[in-house]
Design a protein around this motif. Structure first.
Motif, PDB file in Angstrom:
ATOM      1  N   ILE A 199       0.835  -1.200   0.000  1.00  0.00           N
ATOM      2  CA  ILE A 199       0.000   0.000   0.000  1.00  0.00           C
ATOM      3  C   ILE A 199       0.869   1.249   0.000  1.00  0.00           C
ATOM      4  N   LEU A 200       1.891   1.275   0.841  1.00  0.00           N
ATOM      5  CA  LEU A 200       2.764   2.442   0.931  1.00  0.00           C
ATOM      6  C   LEU A 200       3.573   2.616  -0.351  1.00  0.00           C
ATOM      7  N   TYR A 201       3.941   1.514  -0.990  1.00  0.00           N
ATOM      8  CA  TYR A 201       4.669   1.587  -2.256  1.00  0.00           C
ATOM      9  C   TYR A 201       3.817   2.310  -3.299  1.00  0.00           C
ATOM     10  N   LEU A 202       2.538   1.956  -3.375  1.00  0.00           N
ATOM     11  CA  LEU A 202       1.643   2.611  -4.330  1.00  0.00           C
ATOM     12  C   LEU A 202       1.374   4.061  -3.926  1.00  0.00           C
ATOM     13  N   ALA A 203       1.242   4.294  -2.619  1.00  0.00           N
ATOM     14  CA  ALA A 203       0.970   5.654  -2.136  1.00  0.00           C
ATOM     15  C   ALA A 203       2.115   6.602  -2.486  1.00  0.00           C
ATOM     16  N   ARG A 204       3.341   6.137  -2.314  1.00  0.00           N
ATOM     17  CA  ARG A 204       4.514   6.993  -2.579  1.00  0.00           C
ATOM     18  C   ARG A 204       4.629   7.360  -4.052  1.00  0.00           C
ATOM     19  N   ARG A 205       4.021   6.581  -4.924  1.00  0.00           N
ATOM     20  CA  ARG A 205       4.060   6.888  -6.349  1.00  0.00           C
ATOM     21  C   ARG A 205       2.950   7.855  -6.753  1.00  0.00           C
ATOM     22  N   LEU A 236      -7.938   5.747   1.123  1.00  0.00           N
ATOM     23  CA  LEU A 236      -8.855   6.874   0.982  1.00  0.00           C
ATOM     24  C   LEU A 236      -8.161   8.105   0.400  1.00  0.00           C
ATOM     25  N   GLN A 237      -6.959   8.397   0.883  1.00  0.00           N
ATOM     26  CA  GLN A 237      -6.285   9.634   0.478  1.00  0.00           C
ATOM     27  C   GLN A 237      -5.709   9.561  -0.924  1.00  0.00           C
ATOM     28  N   TYR A 238      -5.119   8.443  -1.280  1.00  0.00           N
ATOM     29  CA  TYR A 238      -4.377   8.381  -2.535  1.00  0.00           C
ATOM     30  C   TYR A 238      -5.138   7.654  -3.641  1.00  0.00           C
ATOM     31  N   GLY A 239      -6.421   7.380  -3.407  1.00  0.00           N
ATOM     32  CA  GLY A 239      -7.247   6.784  -4.453  1.00  0.00           C
ATOM     33  C   GLY A 239      -6.772   5.418  -4.880  1.00  0.00           C
ATOM     34  N   ILE A 240      -6.275   4.640  -3.938  1.00  0.00           N
ATOM     35  CA  ILE A 240      -5.773   3.307  -4.259  1.00  0.00           C
ATOM     36  C   ILE A 240      -6.937   2.330  -4.274  1.00  0.00           C
ATOM     37  N   GLU A 241      -7.313   1.893  -5.486  1.00  0.00           N
ATOM     38  CA  GLU A 241      -8.404   0.932  -5.631  1.00  0.00           C
ATOM     39  C   GLU A 241      -7.806  -0.457  -5.477  1.00  0.00           C
TER      40      GLU A 241
END
Length: 315
Positions: A81-87, A180-185
């Motif tokens: 999740i954090l890997y995707l968020a950082r991108r 919620l914040q980074y729109g990670i579906e």
């Protein structure tokens, strides 16, 4: 003769995304050990579509014995999740804290302000919160009490929650805030948005991948239970929405169902609907790729390139 340009070596073993056959063999024997070929193909598809790397602890494949045979649970780790968020553009980090019974904690729901003072001894954990920050967006704050995650102590990862409760609670909070914040579906029961592949090869690349009636693939989100009837309706709604988005017809849908399941639409199980949604994505990518290749072929530009080559100076 002029010096020739040195070409970078090409890895001819790359067969699925960036996975080589050797890496696929390793996955099948270790991280995804116990999966059927069909289940393994779906796990690899999820890894490729999301860009998550199972070798870096981003995504897990958990297999256990179900009533109908081996059952696979795909779970996304907080590292994934954090890997995707950082991108994500504007990423500014995620703060996470647990609240203990002796702490002073207040949250103003109107101003979104948190006051948290720590005292020692802190006592047992009673709750926690995570704040996901992004440039140009309001902070997303997730606050939970301990009783909201107590069901995790009885789920498939019960041993993890019992032994490392504080760490698991914090990861759970961070995942919710990040989504919620980074729109990670990234509900673990469907493909993750991102760079997709035209088609996904099987663990056995010379064999066609089918999702057979005996395949039992159940993908859950942190052991949260779902209502099968409501989830089935949700899956069909998503499938019909994809058809409209991709410009595909009901006949296209029927052909995919017959090809991969040899069933009528109303006979599909919830697990097969999950697989069907992925096959629709794959079919769309295949069609898009074919169109792009056709549009990129321009005979005039090709002739110009040949003329340029013929007029070039060769030593």
């Amino acid at each position: 003769m002029s010096k020739q340009t040195q070409l970078a070596p090409v890895n001819t073993q790359v067969v699925v995304g960036n996975f080589t056959q050797t890496e696929l063999d390793t996955l099948k024997a270790t991280i995804a050990r116990g999966t059927t070929n069909e289940q393994f193909a779906l796990f690899v598809q999820t890894c490729v579509n999301s860009g998550l790397n199972p070798f870096l602890n981003h995504i897990h494949c958990i297999v256990y014995n179900g009533k109908e045979g081996p059952t696979m649970s795909i779970q996304i780790a907080v590292e994934g999740i954090l890997y995707l968020a950082r991108r994500t553009e504007g990423y500014k980090g995620i703060e996470c804290q647990l609240v203990h019974e002796n702490d002073e904690f207040k949250f103003n729901a109107k101003t979104k302000e948190i006051t948290h003072e720590i005292g020692f001894p802190r006592g047992k954990v009673v709750g926690g919160y995570a704040i996901a920050k992004r440039e140009g967006f309001d902070d997303v704050i997730v606050i939970m009490e301990v009783n909201e995650v107590e069901h995790m102590l009885k789920g498939r990862n019960a041993h993890m929650w019992k032994e490392w409760f504080n760490d698991m609670f914090k990861k759970h909070l961070m995942k919710r805030a990040a989504k919620l914040q980074y729109g990670i579906e990234i509900a673990e029961d469907e493909p993750v948005s991102g760079n997709t592949l035209d088609t996904t090869a099987s663990y056995e690349p010379r064999q066609r991948i089918d999702i057979t009636p005996n395949t039992n693939v159940v993908e859950v989100n942190d052991d949260e239970f779902i209502d099968p009837e409501a989830e089935t309706k949700k899956r069909w709604d998503e499938i019909h929405a994809k058809l409209q988005q991709y410009g595909m017809t009901k006949d296209d849908l029927k052909q995919l169902i017959v090809k991969h399941f040899n069933k009528k639409p109303n006979e599909l199980t919830l697990q097969q609907l999950v697989a069907l949604s992925k096959f629709i994505d794959m079919e769309h990518q295949t069609r898009q790729s074919a169109v792009q290749k056709q549009e990129s072929f321009d005979p005039e530009n090709l002739q110009f390139s040949f003329d340029e080559f013929e007029q070039g100076n060769l030593d």
